[in-house]
Design a protein around this motif. Structure first.
Motif, PDB file in Angstrom:
ATOM      1  N   ASP A 298       0.854  -1.185   0.000  1.00  0.00           N
ATOM      2  CA  ASP A 298       0.000   0.000   0.000  1.00  0.00           C
ATOM      3  C   ASP A 298       0.893   1.238   0.000  1.00  0.00           C
ATOM      4  OD1 ASP A 298      -2.096   1.756   0.169  1.00  0.00           O
ATOM      5  OD2 ASP A 298      -2.538   1.376   2.280  1.00  0.00           O
ATOM      6  N   ASP A 299       1.559   1.444  -1.137  1.00  0.00           N
ATOM      7  CA  ASP A 299       2.396   2.620  -1.303  1.00  0.00           C
ATOM      8  C   ASP A 299       2.006   3.334  -2.587  1.00  0.00           C
ATOM      9  OD1 ASP A 299       3.430   1.028  -3.317  1.00  0.00           O
ATOM     10  OD2 ASP A 299       5.409   0.777  -2.405  1.00  0.00           O
ATOM     11  N   ALA A 300       2.684   4.420  -2.890  1.00  0.00           N
ATOM     12  CA  ALA A 300       2.309   5.235  -4.047  1.00  0.00           C
ATOM     13  C   ALA A 300       2.429   4.463  -5.350  1.00  0.00           C
ATOM     14  CB  ALA A 300       3.185   6.489  -4.102  1.00  0.00           C
ATOM     15  N   GLY A 301       3.394   3.536  -5.421  1.00  0.00           N
ATOM     16  CA  GLY A 301       3.604   2.813  -6.669  1.00  0.00           C
ATOM     17  C   GLY A 301       2.950   1.456  -6.734  1.00  0.00           C
ATOM     18  N   ARG A 302       2.176   1.100  -5.667  1.00  0.00           N
ATOM     19  CA  ARG A 302       1.587  -0.252  -5.613  1.00  0.00           C
ATOM     20  C   ARG A 302       2.662  -1.298  -5.940  1.00  0.00           C
ATOM     21  NH1 ARG A 302      -4.164  -0.218  -5.688  1.00  0.00           N
ATOM     22  NH2 ARG A 302      -4.774   1.577  -4.412  1.00  0.00           N
ATOM     23  N   THR A 303       3.749  -1.253  -5.191  1.00  0.00           N
ATOM     24  CA  THR A 303       4.915  -2.087  -5.458  1.00  0.00           C
ATOM     25  C   THR A 303       4.647  -3.561  -5.157  1.00  0.00           C
ATOM     26  OG1 THR A 303       6.340  -0.223  -4.835  1.00  0.00           O
ATOM     27  CG2 THR A 303       7.365  -2.424  -4.896  1.00  0.00           C
TER      28      THR A 303
END
Length: 221
Positions: free
Chosen positions: A174-179
């Motif tokens: 659940d980060d900006a880049g959907r890593t």
């Protein structure tokens, strides 16, 4: 199991405890845990380190999860040396350790920074081949990045001492880049089957790993 005769031709299937007892009876060393393989550290996208119950207690000040001297916040912990000694959990304050039965200060822990997973998938692998990819937690409509999975399988399968059968758990952060990141590595013995992996695929994986573990016995029989 104590009354059963176990040989190199015997196949034993079950949980980690049952497999561990069977291997011990046959004189086969239990493979050490390797939840975060060195060859896949670049796919973790979070800090991983070793510690102990005593070391964590010294960091926490007991006021609800803030730490003294080092900025340590909540920490995800799991057993370092003893496979499946307990299920991994988040320590947000000192009492969390005792509530999970971790009172021995010398108990060694494998620690990770806390992240939030939007979805988690298990990738079943036998002899370097991906057999199935199964969602077991989170949003099933959110898929992990295939390229990341392929690179991880290739790196793990090429590493020395790789199990013939294993699983890689991947998730989306659940980060900006959907890593897409590695959750953990799972050895193929005592491995659970999630919906989506067929009986034939699962059997191939666990049998290949079991035969690999017992190969030294077979060569001397």
């Amino acid at each position: 199991m104590t009354h059963l005769q176990l040989t190199s031709a015997t196949f034993v299937h079950g949980g980690v405890a049952a497999i561990s007892r069977a291997l011990a009876r046959m004189g086969v060393p239990l493979p050490p845990p390797d939840d975060y393989p060195h060859c896949l550290r670049c796919q973790l996208h979070r800090r991983i380190w070793t510690s102990s119950v005593g070391e964590l207690l010294r960091h926490f000040d007991g006021s609800g999860g803030t730490s003294s001297g080092g900025g340590l916040g909540a920490v995800f912990v799991k057993p370092l040396d003893r496979r499946k000694r307990f299920t991994g959990f988040v320590v947000a304050q000192p009492d969390d350790l005792a509530s999970h039965g971790l009172t021995r200060r010398a108990e060694r822990l494998l620690c990770a920074s806390v992240v939030r997973w939007l979805t988690e998938w298990r990738v079943y692998v036998a002899e370097g081949e991906v057999l199935a990819c199964c969602n077991y937690a989170g949003d099933p409509a959110l898929r992990v990045e295939p390229t990341v999975v392929q690179e991880g399988v290739a790196a793990r399968s090429a590493a020395p001492g790789c199990p013939a059968g294993y699983a890689l758990d991947y998730g989306v952060l659940d980060d900006a880049g959907r890593t897409t990141a590695l959750v953990e590595f799972n050895d193929g013995f005592g491995l659970g089957a999630y919906p989506g992996v067929s009986a034939a695929q699962y059997t191939r994986l666990v049998m290949s790993r079991w035969q690999q573990l017992l190969a030294p016995l077979a060569s001397h029989s």
